[in-house]
Design a protein around this motif. Structure first.
Motif, mmCIF file in Angstrom:
data_model
loop_
_atom_site.group_PDB
_atom_site.id
_atom_site.type_symbol
_atom_site.label_atom_id
_atom_site.label_comp_id
_atom_site.label_asym_id
_atom_site.label_seq_id
_atom_site.Cartn_x
_atom_site.Cartn_y
_atom_site.Cartn_z
ATOM 1 N N CYS A 290 0.823 -1.203 0.000
ATOM 2 C CA CYS A 290 0.000 0.000 0.000
ATOM 3 C C CYS A 290 0.858 1.255 0.000
ATOM 4 O O CYS A 290 1.853 1.344 0.713
ATOM 5 C CB CYS A 290 -0.922 0.011 1.224
ATOM 6 S SG CYS A 290 -2.059 1.402 1.166
ATOM 7 N N GLY B 213 -0.956 4.253 0.071
ATOM 8 C CA GLY B 213 -1.957 5.251 0.440
ATOM 9 C C GLY B 213 -1.446 6.179 1.528
ATOM 10 O O GLY B 213 -0.382 5.954 2.111
ATOM 11 N N THR B 214 -2.232 7.195 1.806
ATOM 12 C CA THR B 214 -1.792 8.235 2.744
ATOM 13 C C THR B 214 -1.483 7.687 4.134
ATOM 14 O O THR B 214 -0.409 7.972 4.693
ATOM 15 C CB THR B 214 -2.886 9.328 2.844
ATOM 16 O OG1 THR B 214 -3.146 9.821 1.540
ATOM 17 C CG2 THR B 214 -2.432 10.461 3.745
ATOM 18 N N ALA B 215 -2.397 6.892 4.696
ATOM 19 C CA ALA B 215 -2.174 6.371 6.055
ATOM 20 C C ALA B 215 -0.911 5.522 6.103
ATOM 21 O O ALA B 215 -0.112 5.617 7.052
ATOM 22 C CB ALA B 215 -3.389 5.556 6.506
ATOM 23 N N CYS B 216 -0.720 4.698 5.084
ATOM 24 C CA CYS B 216 0.465 3.843 5.052
ATOM 25 C C CYS B 216 1.727 4.667 4.794
ATOM 26 O O CYS B 216 2.787 4.395 5.374
ATOM 27 C CB CYS B 216 0.299 2.749 4.007
ATOM 28 S SG CYS B 216 -0.916 1.501 4.514
ATOM 29 N N ALA C 247 -3.330 2.021 -4.126
ATOM 30 C CA ALA C 247 -3.641 3.300 -3.492
ATOM 31 C C ALA C 247 -4.150 3.140 -2.061
ATOM 32 O O ALA C 247 -3.907 3.992 -1.216
ATOM 33 C CB ALA C 247 -4.660 4.058 -4.325
ATOM 34 N N CYS C 248 -4.849 2.075 -1.758
ATOM 35 C CA CYS C 248 -5.331 1.805 -0.401
ATOM 36 C C CYS C 248 -5.843 0.373 -0.365
ATOM 37 O O CYS C 248 -6.547 -0.052 -1.274
ATOM 38 C CB CYS C 248 -6.440 2.765 0.002
ATOM 39 S SG CYS C 248 -7.082 2.457 1.668
ATOM 40 N N LEU C 249 -5.497 -0.339 0.669
ATOM 41 C CA LEU C 249 -5.947 -1.730 0.791
ATOM 42 C C LEU C 249 -7.147 -1.853 1.711
ATOM 43 O O LEU C 249 -7.585 -2.958 2.040
ATOM 44 C CB LEU C 249 -4.790 -2.610 1.287
ATOM 45 C CG LEU C 249 -3.708 -2.872 0.224
ATOM 46 C CD1 LEU C 249 -2.419 -3.365 0.864
ATOM 47 C CD2 LEU C 249 -4.198 -3.853 -0.828
ATOM 48 N N GLY C 250 -7.677 -0.702 2.148
ATOM 49 C CA GLY C 250 -8.894 -0.711 2.951
ATOM 50 C C GLY C 250 -8.699 -1.118 4.395
ATOM 51 O O GLY C 250 -9.663 -1.440 5.083
ATOM 52 N N SER C 251 -7.472 -1.111 4.859
ATOM 53 C CA SER C 251 -7.185 -1.474 6.257
ATOM 54 C C SER C 251 -6.283 -0.411 6.875
ATOM 55 O O SER C 251 -5.283 -0.728 7.532
ATOM 56 C CB SER C 251 -6.499 -2.838 6.328
ATOM 57 O OG SER C 251 -7.280 -3.822 5.723
ATOM 58 N N CYS C 252 -6.648 0.851 6.684
ATOM 59 C CA CYS C 252 -5.785 1.971 7.073
ATOM 60 C C CYS C 252 -5.412 1.948 8.559
ATOM 61 O O CYS C 252 -4.322 2.388 8.928
ATOM 62 C CB CYS C 252 -6.467 3.293 6.733
ATOM 63 S SG CYS C 252 -7.016 3.400 5.026
ATOM 64 N N VAL D 176 0.342 -1.406 5.560
ATOM 65 C CA VAL D 176 -0.277 -2.690 5.232
ATOM 66 C C VAL D 176 0.349 -3.306 3.977
ATOM 67 O O VAL D 176 0.721 -2.607 3.035
ATOM 68 C CB VAL D 176 -1.798 -2.487 4.989
ATOM 69 C CG1 VAL D 176 -2.463 -3.800 4.592
ATOM 70 C CG2 VAL D 176 -2.458 -1.924 6.226
HETATM 71 S S1 FES Z 1 -3.787 3.778 3.090
HETATM 72 FE FE1 FES Z 1 -2.906 1.825 3.301
HETATM 73 S S2 FES Z 1 -4.572 0.565 3.805
HETATM 74 FE FE2 FES Z 1 -5.473 2.483 3.464
#
Ligand code: FES
Length: 148
Positions: A74, A76-79, A114-119, A124
């Motif tokens: 991932c 994504g932003t959180a990751c 972009a996001c794996l849905g487990s932010c 992740v």
């Molecule tokens: S940003 Fe990584 S799981 Fe949502």
């Protein structure tokens, strides 16, 4: 090529059958090779570039052979905030491949998403269908070996 012919024989020579044809090719071969793209184009009466344009619109379609194991990192932003860049670098080092590639032995494919849905579990990583949360660079090799 025989598999592609078999697939085409079950579909109408109509543009509306293009997506089902591409799905079936990917399902059987794991990706859509150029010769399948051309064969599908000839079958439905489109140019290969038109078919390529349609196929590349959908992220589900792959155009390179995929490995036996699929690694999704991932970005994504959180990751990202939790250090996903270091995780990705460690995976690339361990497998000797870059994002979008498959290892020479055909074992692993690596892609970033972009996001794996487990932010909440960031950063992740998903290997095949198994989700790994709060991944650290030190855990990457054991995760790739299939350890929890
Ligand atoms: S940003 Fe990584 S799981 Fe949502």
């Amino acid at each position: 090529m025989q598999q592609i012919s078999d697939i085409l024989s079950f579909h109408r020579a109509d543009r509306s059958d293009l997506i089902p044809i591409l799905h079936e090719v990917q399902s059987r071969l794991g990706y859509i090779p150029p010769e399948a793209m051309q064969a599908a184009a000839d079958h439905v009466g489109m140019s290969a570039s038109e078919v390529y344009g349609v196929a590349t619109f959908y992220s589900a379609f792959k155009f390179k052979p995929v490995g036996r194991h699929c690694v999704k990192a991932c970005r994504g932003t959180a990751c990202h905030v939790k250090g996903s860049e270091k995780i990705l670098a460690e995976i690339e080092k361990a497998l000797g491949i870059k994002d979008g590639d498959t290892s020479a032995d055909g074992e692993y494919s690596l892609e970033t998403v972009a996001c794996l849905g487990s932010c909440a579990l960031a950063p992740v990583l998903v290997v095949d269908e198994r989700v790994y949360g709060r991944v650290t660079p030190a855990r990457v090799k054991s995760i790739l070996r299939g350890e929890r």
